[in-house]
Design an enzyme around this catalytic site. Structure first.
Site, PDB file in Angstrom:
ATOM      1  N   ASN A 280       4.609   9.165  -3.921  1.00  0.00           N
ATOM      2  CA  ASN A 280       4.532   7.954  -4.741  1.00  0.00           C
ATOM      3  C   ASN A 280       5.842   7.746  -5.520  1.00  0.00           C
ATOM      4  OD1 ASN A 280       4.045   6.164  -6.901  1.00  0.00           O
ATOM      5  ND2 ASN A 280       1.849   6.635  -6.908  1.00  0.00           N
TER       6      ASN A 280
ATOM      7  N   HIS B 286       6.774   5.491  -7.588  1.00  0.00           N
ATOM      8  CA  HIS B 286       6.591   5.148  -9.009  1.00  0.00           C
ATOM      9  C   HIS B 286       6.443   6.413  -9.848  1.00  0.00           C
ATOM     10  CE1 HIS B 286       6.037   0.797  -8.692  1.00  0.00           C
ATOM     11  NE2 HIS B 286       5.445   1.061  -7.552  1.00  0.00           N
ATOM     12  N   LYS B 287       5.662   7.376  -9.300  1.00  0.00           N
ATOM     13  CA  LYS B 287       5.460   8.623 -10.037  1.00  0.00           C
ATOM     14  C   LYS B 287       6.778   9.386 -10.172  1.00  0.00           C
ATOM     15  CE  LYS B 287       0.692   9.955  -8.905  1.00  0.00           C
ATOM     16  NZ  LYS B 287      -0.067  11.018  -8.226  1.00  0.00           N
TER      17      LYS B 287
ATOM     18  N   GLU C 182      -3.739  17.242   2.107  1.00  0.00           N
ATOM     19  CA  GLU C 182      -5.093  16.730   1.845  1.00  0.00           C
ATOM     20  C   GLU C 182      -5.575  17.189   0.475  1.00  0.00           C
ATOM     21  OE1 GLU C 182      -9.298  16.408   4.023  1.00  0.00           O
ATOM     22  OE2 GLU C 182      -7.797  17.609   5.073  1.00  0.00           O
TER      23      GLU C 182
ATOM     24  N   ASP D 126      -1.562  15.215 -10.280  1.00  0.00           N
ATOM     25  CA  ASP D 126      -2.728  14.522  -9.746  1.00  0.00           C
ATOM     26  C   ASP D 126      -3.326  13.748 -10.901  1.00  0.00           C
ATOM     27  OD1 ASP D 126      -4.230  14.150  -7.230  1.00  0.00           O
ATOM     28  OD2 ASP D 126      -5.901  14.622  -8.526  1.00  0.00           O
ATOM     29  N   SER D 127      -3.554  12.492 -10.661  1.00  0.00           N
ATOM     30  CA  SER D 127      -3.958  11.650 -11.777  1.00  0.00           C
ATOM     31  C   SER D 127      -4.959  10.616 -11.327  1.00  0.00           C
ATOM     32  CB  SER D 127      -2.715  10.971 -12.366  1.00  0.00           C
ATOM     33  OG  SER D 127      -1.937  10.430 -11.325  1.00  0.00           O
TER      34      SER D 127
ATOM     35  N   PHE E  39       2.180   0.339 -11.899  1.00  0.00           N
ATOM     36  CA  PHE E  39       1.552   0.439 -10.580  1.00  0.00           C
ATOM     37  C   PHE E  39       0.054   0.700 -10.746  1.00  0.00           C
ATOM     38  CE2 PHE E  39       0.729   5.041 -10.072  1.00  0.00           C
ATOM     39  CZ  PHE E  39       1.419   5.541 -11.163  1.00  0.00           C
ATOM     40  N   GLY E  40      -0.626   0.794  -9.624  1.00  0.00           N
ATOM     41  CA  GLY E  40      -2.047   1.172  -9.630  1.00  0.00           C
ATOM     42  C   GLY E  40      -2.887   0.293 -10.548  1.00  0.00           C
TER      43      GLY E  40
ATOM     44  N   ARG F 108       0.701  10.894 -17.957  1.00  0.00           N
ATOM     45  CA  ARG F 108       1.749  11.642 -17.248  1.00  0.00           C
ATOM     46  C   ARG F 108       2.815  12.128 -18.227  1.00  0.00           C
ATOM     47  NH1 ARG F 108       2.082   8.170 -13.909  1.00  0.00           N
ATOM     48  NH2 ARG F 108       0.403   9.038 -12.658  1.00  0.00           N
TER      49      ARG F 108
HETATM   50  P1  IMP Z   1      -2.975  10.629  -6.795  1.00  0.00           P
HETATM   51  O1  IMP Z   1      -1.712  10.279  -6.088  1.00  0.00           O
HETATM   52  O2  IMP Z   1      -4.008  11.275  -5.956  1.00  0.00           O
HETATM   53  O3  IMP Z   1      -2.703  11.376  -8.064  1.00  0.00           O
HETATM   54  O4  IMP Z   1      -3.625   9.215  -7.167  1.00  0.00           O
HETATM   55  C1  IMP Z   1      -3.502   8.680  -8.403  1.00  0.00           C
HETATM   56  C2  IMP Z   1      -4.053   7.266  -8.394  1.00  0.00           C
HETATM   57  O5  IMP Z   1      -4.570   7.028  -9.696  1.00  0.00           O
HETATM   58  C3  IMP Z   1      -2.978   6.225  -8.148  1.00  0.00           C
HETATM   59  O6  IMP Z   1      -2.923   5.829  -6.835  1.00  0.00           O
HETATM   60  C4  IMP Z   1      -3.416   5.097  -9.067  1.00  0.00           C
HETATM   61  O7  IMP Z   1      -4.373   4.326  -8.413  1.00  0.00           O
HETATM   62  C5  IMP Z   1      -4.087   5.826 -10.225  1.00  0.00           C
HETATM   63  N1  IMP Z   1      -3.088   6.123 -11.281  1.00  0.00           N
HETATM   64  C6  IMP Z   1      -2.613   7.343 -11.662  1.00  0.00           C
HETATM   65  N2  IMP Z   1      -1.704   7.230 -12.645  1.00  0.00           N
HETATM   66  C7  IMP Z   1      -1.596   5.912 -12.877  1.00  0.00           C
HETATM   67  C8  IMP Z   1      -0.786   5.162 -13.784  1.00  0.00           C
HETATM   68  O8  IMP Z   1       0.044   5.662 -14.560  1.00  0.00           O
HETATM   69  N3  IMP Z   1      -0.963   3.830 -13.739  1.00  0.00           N
HETATM   70  C9  IMP Z   1      -1.847   3.215 -12.910  1.00  0.00           C
HETATM   71  N4  IMP Z   1      -2.586   3.851 -12.024  1.00  0.00           N
HETATM   72  C10 IMP Z   1      -2.475   5.205 -12.016  1.00  0.00           C
END
Ligand code: IMP
Length: 186
Positions: A9, A11-12, A38, A67-68, A146-147, A175
């Site tokens: 990601n 953005h992350k 996975e 992981d968020s 994002f997200g 984060r």
């Molecule tokens: P991961 O990549 O499995 O950790 O998925 C995290 C998902 O949670 C992302 O695809 C977003 O949908 C959501 N998410 C996590 N952090 C954020 C953030 O800072 N802003 C918006 N959505 C977030």
């Protein structure tokens, strides 16, 4: 110190680079890692450790994974660890499903949660977590981030994460909190 960010990601990675200023952060691709790990864990922390261990073992470099997700009180903590896969589509579809599932719901309290894990080639593991609280709006606001950012009205900022500047979001975000706690452990 050189760290590989165990995420695809962009953005992350951008947020991690801004928050952990004193470190050289490589993307997984820059470190030659192209696999999709996975996420089989049931908690954010388990998934962060799974990703960091996989990338560290393949690249032989310290690997940092995040992981968020978004936990909504009225939905019993959903979408939680399934935030990225909530609708089966992309972010736009995930936000639409969230709004649909919250139609007519008054209690819109929610929090973003983030677990980070840093795994070293010698087997050492550091972990930290952060949470950021707010409410889910009934309509999207803002263009940044994002997200779920356009729907998340932050208690700390009094605006959505999408309306905030990168610096404002990083100062209060899940984060930012998790990474600064991890930095202290380092
Ligand atoms: P991961 O990549 O499995 O950790 O998925 C995290 C998902 O949670 C992302 O695809 C977003 O949908 C959501 N998410 C996590 N952090 C954020 C953030 O800072 N802003 C918006 N959505 C977030």
């Amino acid at each position: 110190m050189r760290l590989v960010a165990a995420t695809g990601n962009a953005h992350k990675v951008k947020e991690i680079r801004k928050i952990l200023k004193g470190y050289e952060i490589l993307t997984a691709a820059e470190a030659g890692f192209f696999e999709d790990v996975e996420e089989t864990g049931t908690t954010f922390l388990e998934n962060a450790l799974i990703k960091a261990r996989a990338v560290c073992s393949a690249t032989k470099l310290p690997a940092l994974a995040d992981d968020s997700g978004l936990c909504v009180d009225a939905l019993g903590g959903e979408p939680g660890v399934y935030s990225a896969r909530y609708s089966g589509g992309g972010s736009k579809e995930n936000r639409a499903l969230l709004l649909k599932n919250l139609q007519g719901v008054k209690d819109r309290r929610a929090n973003f949660c983030c677990a980070v894990a840093l795994v070293f080639p010698d087997g050492r593991e550091l972990t930290a977590e952060g949470r950021s609280y707010g409410e889910i709006l009934t309509k999207e606001r803002g263009n940044g981030g994002f997200g779920y950012d356009p729907l998340f009205f932050s208690d700390d900022l009094n605006k959505t994460f999408s309306e905030a500047t990168e610096e404002e979001k990083n100062a209060v975000s899940h984060r930012g909190l998790a990474l600064r706690a991890l930095e202290k452990l380092l």
